[in-house]
Design an enzyme around this catalytic site. Structure first.
Site, PDB file in Angstrom:
ATOM      1  N   GLU A 198       4.400  -3.984  12.394  1.00  0.00           N
ATOM      2  CA  GLU A 198       3.426  -2.908  12.207  1.00  0.00           C
ATOM      3  C   GLU A 198       2.287  -3.518  11.423  1.00  0.00           C
ATOM      4  O   GLU A 198       2.416  -3.802  10.237  1.00  0.00           O
ATOM      5  CB  GLU A 198       4.075  -1.731  11.467  1.00  0.00           C
ATOM      6  CG  GLU A 198       3.245  -0.451  11.551  1.00  0.00           C
ATOM      7  CD  GLU A 198       2.093  -0.448  10.584  1.00  0.00           C
ATOM      8  OE1 GLU A 198       0.941  -0.739  11.026  1.00  0.00           O
ATOM      9  OE2 GLU A 198       2.320  -0.175   9.407  1.00  0.00           O
ATOM     10  N   LEU A 199       1.123  -3.724  12.093  1.00  0.00           N
ATOM     11  CA  LEU A 199       0.134  -4.659  11.574  1.00  0.00           C
ATOM     12  C   LEU A 199      -1.247  -4.085  11.277  1.00  0.00           C
ATOM     13  O   LEU A 199      -2.127  -4.815  10.860  1.00  0.00           O
ATOM     14  CB  LEU A 199      -0.018  -5.823  12.566  1.00  0.00           C
ATOM     15  CG  LEU A 199       1.276  -6.580  12.890  1.00  0.00           C
ATOM     16  CD1 LEU A 199       1.002  -7.666  13.913  1.00  0.00           C
ATOM     17  CD2 LEU A 199       1.912  -7.156  11.638  1.00  0.00           C
ATOM     18  N   GLY A 221       2.465  -5.441   7.551  1.00  0.00           N
ATOM     19  CA  GLY A 221       1.476  -6.199   6.810  1.00  0.00           C
ATOM     20  C   GLY A 221       0.298  -6.568   7.685  1.00  0.00           C
ATOM     21  O   GLY A 221      -0.014  -5.893   8.663  1.00  0.00           O
ATOM     22  N   SER A 222      -0.359  -7.667   7.348  1.00  0.00           N
ATOM     23  CA  SER A 222      -1.584  -8.052   8.037  1.00  0.00           C
ATOM     24  C   SER A 222      -1.288  -8.667   9.400  1.00  0.00           C
ATOM     25  O   SER A 222      -0.253  -9.315   9.590  1.00  0.00           O
ATOM     26  CB  SER A 222      -2.383  -9.048   7.189  1.00  0.00           C
ATOM     27  OG  SER A 222      -1.766 -10.320   7.204  1.00  0.00           O
ATOM     28  N   CYS A 225      -3.167   1.133   6.752  1.00  0.00           N
ATOM     29  CA  CYS A 225      -3.210   0.485   8.071  1.00  0.00           C
ATOM     30  C   CYS A 225      -4.006   1.293   9.085  1.00  0.00           C
ATOM     31  O   CYS A 225      -4.616   0.726   9.985  1.00  0.00           O
ATOM     32  CB  CYS A 225      -1.786   0.282   8.607  1.00  0.00           C
ATOM     33  SG  CYS A 225      -0.769  -0.801   7.594  1.00  0.00           S
ATOM     34  N   GLU A 261     -10.155  -5.912  10.448  1.00  0.00           N
ATOM     35  CA  GLU A 261      -9.639  -4.877   9.555  1.00  0.00           C
ATOM     36  C   GLU A 261     -10.242  -5.065   8.170  1.00  0.00           C
ATOM     37  O   GLU A 261      -9.967  -6.047   7.486  1.00  0.00           O
ATOM     38  CB  GLU A 261      -8.109  -4.961   9.479  1.00  0.00           C
ATOM     39  CG  GLU A 261      -7.492  -3.869   8.639  1.00  0.00           C
ATOM     40  CD  GLU A 261      -5.976  -3.931   8.623  1.00  0.00           C
ATOM     41  OE1 GLU A 261      -5.347  -2.865   8.644  1.00  0.00           O
ATOM     42  OE2 GLU A 261      -5.416  -5.046   8.597  1.00  0.00           O
ATOM     43  N   ASN A 272       0.796  -1.226   0.000  1.00  0.00           N
ATOM     44  CA  ASN A 272       0.000   0.000   0.000  1.00  0.00           C
ATOM     45  C   ASN A 272       0.831   1.280   0.000  1.00  0.00           C
ATOM     46  O   ASN A 272       0.365   2.317  -0.464  1.00  0.00           O
ATOM     47  CB  ASN A 272      -1.003  -0.001   1.157  1.00  0.00           C
ATOM     48  CG  ASN A 272      -0.359  -0.194   2.510  1.00  0.00           C
ATOM     49  OD1 ASN A 272       0.733  -0.756   2.629  1.00  0.00           O
ATOM     50  ND2 ASN A 272      -1.024   0.269   3.548  1.00  0.00           N
TER      51      ASN A 272
END
Length: 478
Positions: A248-249, A228-229, A282, A376, A153
């Site tokens: 960082e999710l 990512g996820s 995110c 999410e 992204n």
């Protein structure tokens, strides 16, 4: 004829038998051709990173700063080229892509400064009679080869949040860019070569998940930094062994619109936070809690503002919302919205997929346990809920497995302070959206949203270890 982009392995440009075509999410046109690294390529990159660390760990502060300055200058010169490439391969509207390219320059420029101020402290140790005459100093040392995995992204800036602090702190790094849009970082590798980065210090290589899994499990890496996820991130941590892990999710960011909120500010900002880059951010706004006294006005104006958004070609200067990254993402969003409606939610605007485009969507009456609220969405979908009491709104934002950032629009200082004390998130943004980020601030989440913090100074702390030297003053023997 589409351009070919070799990958950057151990200071060399390579190809492999594994051809990877990169196509525009907007119209499927071929943007470029690259190659996936093989297991041998990755092994070569790891060995080179270990060898280069013997060089990078001894680089002086000014040398690391000079390299980063050359990278910042190079990106600044080619800023429009990078913005266009980001837009072509990720589907990001060109206006937003230009912002990302500009942020990339800022990230590198900030790294220049942070490379100059990796300091330590003096510690008095004479706190007991038995420790008289002693004091200590600390200094931070680089930890070694780093494995980085960056998302689609923000194909430039989120990758730079791994590469820039690694260079600034004297480490080496092997980066796996996103398979959907790797060309941006492969182009950035040209700048690495021009800047004189030591050979092997940085490798940038698309890989399959099977090959890239060694970034997670190989003990030669001293830190894994992943964006990512949540599901993928926590699985990686479980298998990372003894190395440090930075995650960082993302999450399902909440916003509170208090009774005293300035709606002239709140509504356009929330619209931006909910629908920029088709919600594939995110910290995209997903849940909005509005005081009942402002509910009717907010809903009417917010829906009207949402209807004004233009969907279309990412390269069109007037486009607000481009396509989602692929058909699967658009279909998943359609399934979630239909499921919410089946359970009682109402669609005030949008709600439909049109190929890879998903209409900016506003929902009300979503059951609070539905995935549209609890998970999410990562799509241009936002839910609205009314509240009567500010404590009720705080509890609603906290009623989540995630905790990345939250926004609070209020004119009440006590409410602002109460939100800062109460919200279980990594960042509370007062009178703005949780989608706000400037690249030198500490950025990261709690709960399922991640571990540790990004932001140049804070990433450098993870990429270095403090070492203590103790001095005992003793008489000199003549």
């Amino acid at each position: 004829m589409a351009r070919e982009y070799p990958f950057y392995c151990a200071g060399e440009w390579r190809t492999s038998p594994n051809r990877l075509e990169i196509r525009s999410p907007y119209n499927d046109e071929l943007v470029g051709i690259t190659y996936e690294a093989t297991e041998q390529d990755l092994e070569d990159a790891i060995v080179a990173a270990e060898q280069a660390f013997a060089v990078t760990r001894r680089l002086q502060s000014y040398e690391r700063a000079e390299i980063l300055q050359k990278l910042a200058d190079g990106l600044r010169r080619r800023q429009e080229e990078f913005a266009r490439l980001i837009s072509l391969e990720s589907g990001k509207p060109i206006r937003d892509a230009r912002v990302e390219a500009a942020r990339g320059v800022f990230t590198l420029q900030t790294a220049v400064e942070e490379a100059k101020r990796i300091g330590g402290e003096v510690i008095p140790l004479d706190l007991m009679a038995s420790s008289q005459g002693r004091f200590g100093i600390t200094r931070r040392f680089p930890i070694g080869p780093i494995a980085g995995i960056s998302p689609f992204n923000f194909p430039l800036n989120l990758a730079l949040h791994k590469i820039a602090p690694a260079i600034a702190s004297g480490n080496t790094i092997v980066l796996k860019p996103p398979s959907r849009d790797p060309l941006t970082m492969l182009t950035f590798a040209e700048l690495l070569e021009e800047a004189g980065v030591p050979k092997g210090a940085v490798s940038i290589m698309p890989m399959t998940r099977a090959v890239g899994d060694r970034l997670v499990t190989d003990p030669r890496f001293k830190l894994l930094t992943f964006t990512g996820s949540p599901d993928v991130g926590w699985d990686l941590k479980a298998r990372a062994g003894k190395k440090k892990v930075v995650l960082e999710l993302g999450g399902n960011a909440g916003v509170i619109v208090d009774r005293t909120a300035n709606l002239d500010v709140a509504i356009p900002r929330i619209r931006t936070g909910a629908f920029s880059y088709a919600g594939q951010v995110c910290i995209s706004v997903q849940r909005v809690y509005v005081h009942r006294a402002r509910w009717d006005e907010f809903v009417e104006r917010f829906v009207a503002a949402t209807r004004e958004l233009k969907i279309g070609d990412p390269l069109d200067e007037t486009t607000d919302v481009g396509p989602m990254i692929d058909n699967k993402a658009a279909q998943r969003t359609q399934d979630w919205v239909e499921s919410a409606v089946a359970e009682g939610a109402k669609v005030l605007v949008g709600g439909k997929a049109e190929g890879r485009f998903f209409q900016p969507t506003v929902l009300v009456d979503v059951p609070k346990q539905h995935p549209v609220c609890q998970r999410e969405v990562f799509a241009p979908v936002v839910g609205l809920w009314p509240f009567d009491d500010f404590e009720e709104a705080l509890a609603a934002v906290n009623d989540s497995a995630y905790g990345l950032q939250a926004g609070v629009f209020t004119g009440n200082l006590e409410h602002a302070l109460r939100a800062f004390e109460t919200l279980e998130v990594g960042g509370v943004i007062i009178n703005d959206i949780p989608t706000y980020r400037i690249d030198h601030m500490p950025y990261g989440g709690v709960k399922d949203s991640g571990l540790s913090r990004e932001g140049l100074r804070y990433a450098i702390e993870d990429m270095t270890e403090p070492r203590l030297a103790v001095f005992n003053r003793v008489p000199i023997q003549e």
